[in-house]
Design a protein around this motif. Structure first.
Motif, PDB file in Angstrom:
ATOM      1  N   THR A  69       0.828  -1.205   0.000  1.00 40.04           N
ATOM      2  CA  THR A  69       0.000   0.000   0.000  1.00 40.04           C
ATOM      3  C   THR A  69       0.859   1.251   0.000  1.00 40.04           C
ATOM      4  OG1 THR A  69      -0.118   0.264   2.407  1.00 40.04           O
ATOM      5  CG2 THR A  69      -1.677  -1.285   1.383  1.00 40.04           C
ATOM      6  N   HIS A  70       0.213   2.404  -0.136  1.00 33.27           N
ATOM      7  CA  HIS A  70       0.914   3.684  -0.111  1.00 33.27           C
ATOM      8  C   HIS A  70       1.711   3.853   1.175  1.00 33.27           C
ATOM      9  CE1 HIS A  70      -0.776   5.761  -3.644  1.00 33.27           C
ATOM     10  NE2 HIS A  70      -1.853   5.045  -3.426  1.00 33.27           N
ATOM     11  N   ALA A  71       1.143   3.410   2.287  1.00 28.98           N
ATOM     12  CA  ALA A  71       1.799   3.589   3.577  1.00 28.98           C
ATOM     13  C   ALA A  71       2.903   2.564   3.825  1.00 28.98           C
ATOM     14  CB  ALA A  71       0.763   3.514   4.708  1.00 28.98           C
ATOM     15  N   GLY A  72       3.100   1.641   2.890  1.00 28.69           N
ATOM     16  CA  GLY A  72       4.146   0.643   3.056  1.00 28.69           C
ATOM     17  C   GLY A  72       3.685  -0.635   3.720  1.00 28.69           C
ATOM     18  N   ARG A  73       2.402  -0.820   3.853  1.00 30.87           N
ATOM     19  CA  ARG A  73       1.874  -2.052   4.430  1.00 30.87           C
ATOM     20  C   ARG A  73       1.901  -3.162   3.383  1.00 30.87           C
ATOM     21  NH1 ARG A  73      -4.477  -2.840   5.763  1.00 30.87           N
ATOM     22  NH2 ARG A  73      -4.439  -5.014   6.455  1.00 30.87           N
ATOM     23  N   VAL A  74       2.407  -4.337   3.749  1.00 28.18           N
ATOM     24  CA  VAL A  74       2.464  -5.492   2.857  1.00 28.18           C
ATOM     25  C   VAL A  74       1.348  -6.450   3.263  1.00 28.18           C
ATOM     26  CG1 VAL A  74       3.920  -7.327   1.930  1.00 28.18           C
ATOM     27  CG2 VAL A  74       4.958  -5.189   2.715  1.00 28.18           C
ATOM     28  N   VAL A  75       0.501  -6.845   2.305  1.00 26.99           N
ATOM     29  CA  VAL A  75      -0.718  -7.582   2.635  1.00 26.99           C
ATOM     30  C   VAL A  75      -0.883  -8.808   1.744  1.00 26.99           C
ATOM     31  CG1 VAL A  75      -3.203  -7.373   3.073  1.00 26.99           C
ATOM     32  CG2 VAL A  75      -1.753  -5.339   3.151  1.00 26.99           C
ATOM     33  N   LEU A  76      -1.203  -9.933   2.368  1.00 28.15           N
ATOM     34  CA  LEU A  76      -1.618 -11.134   1.644  1.00 28.15           C
ATOM     35  C   LEU A  76      -3.110 -11.022   1.348  1.00 28.15           C
ATOM     36  CD1 LEU A  76       0.254 -13.927   3.644  1.00 28.15           C
ATOM     37  CD2 LEU A  76       0.495 -13.494   1.194  1.00 28.15           C
ATOM     38  N   CYS A  77      -3.471 -11.113   0.078  1.00 27.29           N
ATOM     39  CA  CYS A  77      -4.870 -10.929  -0.330  1.00 27.29           C
ATOM     40  C   CYS A  77      -5.468 -12.225  -0.877  1.00 27.29           C
ATOM     41  CB  CYS A  77      -4.965  -9.846  -1.400  1.00 27.29           C
ATOM     42  SG  CYS A  77      -4.276  -8.271  -0.914  1.00 27.29           S
ATOM     43  N   ALA A 120       0.376   3.375   9.941  1.00 22.24           N
ATOM     44  CA  ALA A 120       1.712   2.802   9.834  1.00 22.24           C
ATOM     45  C   ALA A 120       2.426   2.807  11.162  1.00 22.24           C
ATOM     46  CB  ALA A 120       2.524   3.612   8.830  1.00 22.24           C
ATOM     47  N   PRO A 121       3.137   1.722  11.500  1.00 22.01           N
ATOM     48  CA  PRO A 121       3.926   1.703  12.716  1.00 22.01           C
ATOM     49  C   PRO A 121       5.114   2.642  12.594  1.00 22.01           C
ATOM     50  CG  PRO A 121       4.346  -0.254  11.408  1.00 22.01           C
ATOM     51  CD  PRO A 121       3.210   0.463  10.758  1.00 22.01           C
ATOM     52  N   SER A 122       5.832   2.804  13.705  1.00 21.84           N
ATOM     53  CA  SER A 122       6.911   3.774  13.739  1.00 21.84           C
ATOM     54  C   SER A 122       7.981   3.487  12.704  1.00 21.84           C
ATOM     55  CB  SER A 122       7.530   3.797  15.130  1.00 21.84           C
ATOM     56  OG  SER A 122       8.008   2.504  15.481  1.00 21.84           O
ATOM     57  N   SER A 123       8.165   2.212  12.317  1.00 12.85           N
ATOM     58  CA  SER A 123       9.191   1.880  11.341  1.00 12.85           C
ATOM     59  C   SER A 123       8.869   2.402   9.957  1.00 12.85           C
ATOM     60  CB  SER A 123       9.373   0.355  11.266  1.00 12.85           C
ATOM     61  OG  SER A 123       8.186  -0.255  10.819  1.00 12.85           O
ATOM     62  N   MET A 124       7.633   2.922   9.769  1.00 13.98           N
ATOM     63  CA  MET A 124       7.236   3.397   8.448  1.00 13.98           C
ATOM     64  C   MET A 124       7.141   4.924   8.401  1.00 13.98           C
ATOM     65  SD  MET A 124       4.247   0.710   7.506  1.00 13.98           S
ATOM     66  CE  MET A 124       4.534  -1.061   7.447  1.00 13.98           C
ATOM     67  N   LEU A 125       7.715   5.605   9.403  1.00 12.87           N
ATOM     68  CA  LEU A 125       7.519   7.044   9.466  1.00 12.87           C
ATOM     69  C   LEU A 125       8.410   7.821   8.518  1.00 12.87           C
ATOM     70  CD1 LEU A 125       6.991   7.590  13.270  1.00 12.87           C
ATOM     71  CD2 LEU A 125       5.337   7.097  11.494  1.00 12.87           C
ATOM     72  N   SER A 126       9.376   7.196   7.907  1.00 14.85           N
ATOM     73  CA  SER A 126      10.226   7.912   6.968  1.00 14.85           C
ATOM     74  C   SER A 126      10.623   7.004   5.827  1.00 14.85           C
ATOM     75  CB  SER A 126      11.482   8.434   7.669  1.00 14.85           C
ATOM     76  OG  SER A 126      12.259   7.357   8.142  1.00 14.85           O
TER      77      SER A 126
END
Length: 462
Positions: free
Chosen positions: A144-152, A334-340
């Motif tokens: 996703t845009h926020a960097g989330r990786v998802v199994l669909c 997003a978790p903190s690891s995705m803030l930058s």
């Protein structure tokens, strides 16, 4: 099914966005909760009774409902419409792994470890819930845009121990990613899912599709069972991919399921140690198609002017021709690891922003702001502003607009002084204009548009 139909007097189907082995997926609007969702209407099965159809729906609902993990698509609702089962799932933005690899090629390799860790954690959650996915492939993995990786698409999943959802002699799954034991007709196991995941990640590491030389399905299946997948050469990837990740991927691709590692604590420790602290947020922004940015749909379409002097973003749906390549969209905290942005992502975004595509990059960033993803948008807007100032000029409309929205993010994140300082640089290149007759303040001539309201979609957007 007509795309304009309202399902269950609640879900307004807006457009078809994809088809799979079990059904058709639509973009839809949930009138009750006022949010965008994905509605999957299952294919009609010839010769299957209403009772069997209802049973198939119950199985899919059980499979999805028993899993609760950010790396697995969430189920919201289910039912029957026109005697066909449907599922309502969260709306995911971004692109699938197949399109990402096609667009980025070997450059995606640098993010392989960051992609692998959430996928393994999500797959472990699926298996701990007693579920098998059975159709893992690049098109069913989304970023996703926020960097989330998802199994669909757990549409082919079955609860472990349940009877098969298919009739005798029917192959379930995508042949290219089917484990050898499933091809032989044996019952799938968690190791079968890891095999498919291994093949997906092998393609990321090598930038080559597995069994690409075999166009005939029969030959492909024979090769998978009798010869297997050639291991990835770790030394050839030295310096760009952690050796432990290569070992895991080669292990997952083993023909013998007993040799495939699972998501044990030890395996996760390897991935955690070797996956760099790197964000995947902003990854989608650097993907282009034929020299032009991919059209990515966002809540409150941004097809209106974004450059200084233009109007504020238009919250109406984008025209169909502008949404040709758009896919499921939504947001996720997003978790903190995705803030930058990570180093690789940052470098690629910088490289890809040009006078030709800067406005489209800006549209994507403003879409993040409108969805409330202020931290995720912050770095992208800063990058656009920096590159815009260097390549387009500090007074260029795109540069000024990026800096305006950058200031909006800073203000909403509590950095008021920084926001004011940034707005001062924008105001230095603008001129005041006469307010409109209605008394509402107007943006300065040549200035950035006013920020969109917090709630920009009320009611059915159609």
């Amino acid at each position: 099914m007509a795309q304009s139909r309202v399902v269950a007097d609640r879900y307004h189907l807006r457009r078809e966005v994809g088809q799979g082995g079990t059904g058709v997926v639509y973009e839809a609007w949930d009138r009750e909760l006022e949010r965008r969702v994905a509605v999957k209407v299952l294919h009609e099965r010839v010769g299957m009774s209403a009772a069997e159809e209802a049973g198939r729906l119950r199985r899919e609902v059980r499979a999805l409902g028993r899993v609760n993990h950010p790396a697995v698509v969430s189920l919201y609702d289910a039912g029957i419409t026109e005697q066909r089962p449907y599922l309502v799932m969260e709306w995911l933005d971004g692109l699938d792994l197949a399109r990402l690899r096609a667009a980025l090629g070997w450059r995606l390799r640098d993010l392989a470890a960051a992609l692998t860790l959430p996928l393994v954690e999500g797959l472990r959650a699926i298996h701990e819930a007693g579920v098998l996915h059975r159709d893992i492939k690049p098109s069913n993995i989304r970023v996703t845009h926020a960097g989330r990786v998802v199994l669909c698409d757990l549409g082919l999943a079955r609860i472990s121990g349940d009877t098969s959802l298919t009739r005798s002699g029917v192959i379930v799954g995508t042949p290219r990613y089917m484990a050898p034991e499933m091809i032989r007709g044996e019952a799938p196991t968690p190791a079968s899912d890891y095999y498919a995941l291994g093949l997906c990640l092998r393609e990321v590491l090598t930038d080559q599709q597995v069994f690409a030389e075999h166009e005939n399905a029969a030959t492909l299946l024979w090769t998978a069972v009798n010869e297997g997948v050639e291991p990835v050469d770790a030394p050839s990837l030295a310096g760009s991919v952690p050796g432990g990740l290569v070992d895991l991927v080669n292990g997952w691709c083993a023909r013998d399921p007993a040799q495939r590692p699972t998501a044990t604590d030890a395996a996760l420790e390897v991935l955690t140690a070797e996956a760099p602290v790197r964000s995947l947020g902003g990854l989608i922004a650097m993907v282009e198609d034929d020299g032009e940015p991919l059209a990515l749909e966002i809540p409150g379409s941004l097809d209106g002017p974004l450059v200084p002097g233009g109007s504020s973003p238009d919250p109406q749906p984008a025209p169909a021709d502008a949404r040709r390549d758009r896919t499921l969209s939504g947001s996720f905290p997003a978790p903190s690891s995705m803030l930058s942005l990570g180093d690789v992502t940052q470098a690629l975004v910088l490289h890809r922003i040009t006078p030709r595509n800067a406005v489209s990059r800006l549209r994507e960033a403003v879409g993040m702001v409108q969805r409330g993803e202020h931290r995720e948008a912050l770095d992208l807007l800063a990058t656009i502003g920096t590159v815009g100032a260097e390549r387009l000029g500090p007074g260029d409309p795109t540069t000024l607009t990026a800096r305006f929205w950058h200031a909006v993010c800073l203000a909403r994140l509590g950095s008021g002084e920084e926001a004011l300082a940034l707005l001062a640089t924008v105001n230095a290149h603008t001129e005041p204009v006469t307010p409109p007759d209605d008394g509402e303040p107007a943006p300065a001539s040549g200035s950035a548009p006013a920020p969109a309201p917090e709630e920009n979609e009320k009611g059915d957007p159609e």
